[in-house]
Design a protein around this motif. Structure first.
Motif, PDB file in Angstrom:
ATOM      1  N   GLN A 343       0.774  -1.106  -0.058  1.00  0.00           N
ATOM      2  CA  GLN A 343      -0.137  -0.104   0.069  1.00  0.00           C
ATOM      3  C   GLN A 343       0.793   1.248  -0.038  1.00  0.00           C
ATOM      4  O   GLN A 343       0.409   2.397   0.095  1.00  0.00           O
ATOM      5  N   ALA A 344       2.206   0.917  -0.087  1.00  0.00           N
ATOM      6  CA  ALA A 344       3.233   2.309   0.060  1.00  0.00           C
ATOM      7  C   ALA A 344       3.552   2.513  -1.386  1.00  0.00           C
ATOM      8  O   ALA A 344       3.883   1.846  -2.021  1.00  0.00           O
ATOM      9  N   GLY A 345       3.827   3.866  -1.655  1.00  0.00           N
ATOM     10  CA  GLY A 345       4.271   4.310  -2.805  1.00  0.00           C
ATOM     11  C   GLY A 345       5.791   4.092  -2.819  1.00  0.00           C
ATOM     12  O   GLY A 345       6.531   4.261  -2.028  1.00  0.00           O
ATOM     13  N   HIS A 346       6.418   4.026  -4.289  1.00  0.00           N
ATOM     14  CA  HIS A 346       7.838   3.950  -4.487  1.00  0.00           C
ATOM     15  C   HIS A 346       8.084   4.213  -5.752  1.00  0.00           C
ATOM     16  O   HIS A 346       7.249   4.457  -6.701  1.00  0.00           O
ATOM     17  N   ASP A 347       9.419   4.650  -5.920  1.00  0.00           N
ATOM     18  CA  ASP A 347       9.959   5.193  -7.173  1.00  0.00           C
ATOM     19  C   ASP A 347       9.760   4.074  -8.156  1.00  0.00           C
ATOM     20  O   ASP A 347       9.532   4.191  -9.453  1.00  0.00           O
ATOM     21  N   ALA A 348       9.816   2.612  -7.684  1.00  0.00           N
ATOM     22  CA  ALA A 348       9.442   1.578  -8.825  1.00  0.00           C
ATOM     23  C   ALA A 348       8.289   1.724  -9.364  1.00  0.00           C
ATOM     24  O   ALA A 348       8.233   1.274 -10.416  1.00  0.00           O
ATOM     25  N   GLY A 349       6.908   2.291  -8.807  1.00  0.00           N
ATOM     26  CA  GLY A 349       6.042   2.405  -9.141  1.00  0.00           C
ATOM     27  C   GLY A 349       5.958   3.546 -10.400  1.00  0.00           C
ATOM     28  O   GLY A 349       5.390   3.419 -11.382  1.00  0.00           O
TER      29      GLY A 349
END
Length: 400
Positions: A343-349
């Motif tokens: 549920q956490a955002g990341h640069d990967a997204g």
């Protein structure tokens, strides 16, 4: 492998003596020290670092034989939330460097380039735009949009970057040679704890975003103004926070008001303005839209009763990200690792949305606590994560 030594070097940088938490905001002295640390660690491995105009960094381990094959980039970020934990971000950077050590100790010779990178302002803790560094690099956010951003003290983004000794007009790192991106991250939840495994892979990122709610009322005397005569935006905000909690629980989603600003912020005055920031996350794009709309609708209804007004501004919104299932399945087979959502955002997204095949490796967090000084990962699990990342890089950068 020098993971534990690197971790000891990182531990004191930006750490608060009072809380034990970290203040590693972008374009500050602490973040500059971390940038220098990364360059030194890369140099010690014979990797030449390119730092772009805003502070993104990237270094490449080149194959012995020249190749035009796309490279494999790994890494994460070094900035933190306000009073954050030690592992969110830096674990992925230190593990990437340690994974290079492991591969070299194994005698591995890459058939395609392996890069280690750091993206700036992933948390959005200073300028309110999550994953700003990777958004700018991929074009998801333009410089014309970004340069209008200000921090809490009113400092413009370009001025903050310049004050840090960087030149925002100097260009950005080139992702043109990146064929795959792999980000290692401490898990920000308890899925791996419940499964009793140290390492997992990501299947998806929930859609999420940040919305600014400006509640406007009328400043007045706290003693002489009768309760029925007040236009108090704090009341409207308070009921909205409760409504957000209720709506998120009913829908089994997430909604958080974690930051507010009050004007004039006096103890003996009814406020004239309350600005509150909503962080909302949901299992689908439609569910996120529905959640935020329901919260806004209840806030507007309450404002009508309180004699206040409301303006809602979407500041940073990221849609759902589904990582390449074939890639995740292929990599999971290397170690029998579970594939789990986050549920956490990341640069990967952000890189995945830009069309780059992307995977994430998670390392178990024994308490599930994150964005807090209590965030933690056991050394044995961190080392298991390094070995897993090395296996993944070997799979992706080895002979076809």
């Amino acid at each position: 492998m020098r993971f534990e030594e690197m971790w000891r070097d990182l531990a004191p940088v930006g750490r608060s003596a009072a809380s034990g938490g970290y203040f590693r905001q972008p374009w500050t002295s602490a973040e500059g020290e971390l940038r220098a640390w990364f360059a030194e660690e890369c140099a010690a491995r014979g990797l030449v670092v390119a730092t772009d105009g805003i502070g993104n960094q990237m270094a490449w381990w080149e194959p012995d034989a020249a190749t035009d094959a796309p490279g494999v980039l790994t890494g994460s970020h070094l900035d933190s939330v306000l009073d954050g934990g030690a592992y969110d971000g830096p674990l992925g950077v230190a593990s990437a460097l340690a994974a290079v050590d492991v591969l070299r100790e194994r005698g591995f010779a890459p058939a395609r380039p392996i890069g280690v990178g750091v993206f700036v302002e992933e948390e959005g803790s200073r300028f309110g735009r999550a994953c700003l560094g990777s958004r700018l690099v991929t074009g998801a956010t333009t410089w014309d949009q970004a340069q209008e951003l200000r921090d809490r003290d009113g400092v413009f983004l370009a001025d903050a970057i310049t004050a840090a000794g960087l030149d925002p007009t100097a260009g950005l790192v080139d992702l043109g040679r990146v064929g795959t991106f792999v980000e290692l991250h401490v898990e920000q939840g308890r899925d791996l704890v419940d499964r009793d495994v140290a390492v997992g892979l990501a299947s998806e990122i929930w859609p999420h975003g940040r919305w600014r709610f400006d509640f406007t009322g009328q400043a007045n005397h706290a003693g002489t103004t009768r309760m029925e005569d007040r236009r108090d935006p704090m009341l409207t905000y308070a009921m909205t926070a409760l409504a957000a909690n209720k709506q998120a629980r009913l829908a089994e989603q997430r909604a958080t008001f974690g930051r507010i600003a009050v004007e004039p912020n006096g103890t003996n005055a009814v406020p004239s303005l309350v600005t509150a920031w909503l962080d909302a996350r949901a299992s689908s794009d439609d569910a996120l839209t529905s959640l935020v709309e329901s919260i806004q609708r209840q806030a507007e209804d309450r404002a009508g009763r309180d004699g206040t007004s409301l303006e809602v501004t979407a500041e940073s919104v990221s849609g759902s990200v589904v990582f390449d299932p074939g890639l995740a399945e292929r990599l999971a087979g290397l170690g029998g690792w579970p594939v789990i959502p986050t549920q956490a955002g990341h640069d990967a997204g952000i890189l995945s949305d830009a069309g780059i095949p992307t995977a994430m490796v998670f390392v178990r967090n024994p308490t599930g606590v994150s964005h807090s000084p209590d965030e933690h990962a056991e050394t044995a699990d961190c080392l298991a994560g390094v070995e897993a990342l090395a296996d993944v890089l070997a799979e992706l950068a080895g002979p076809a």
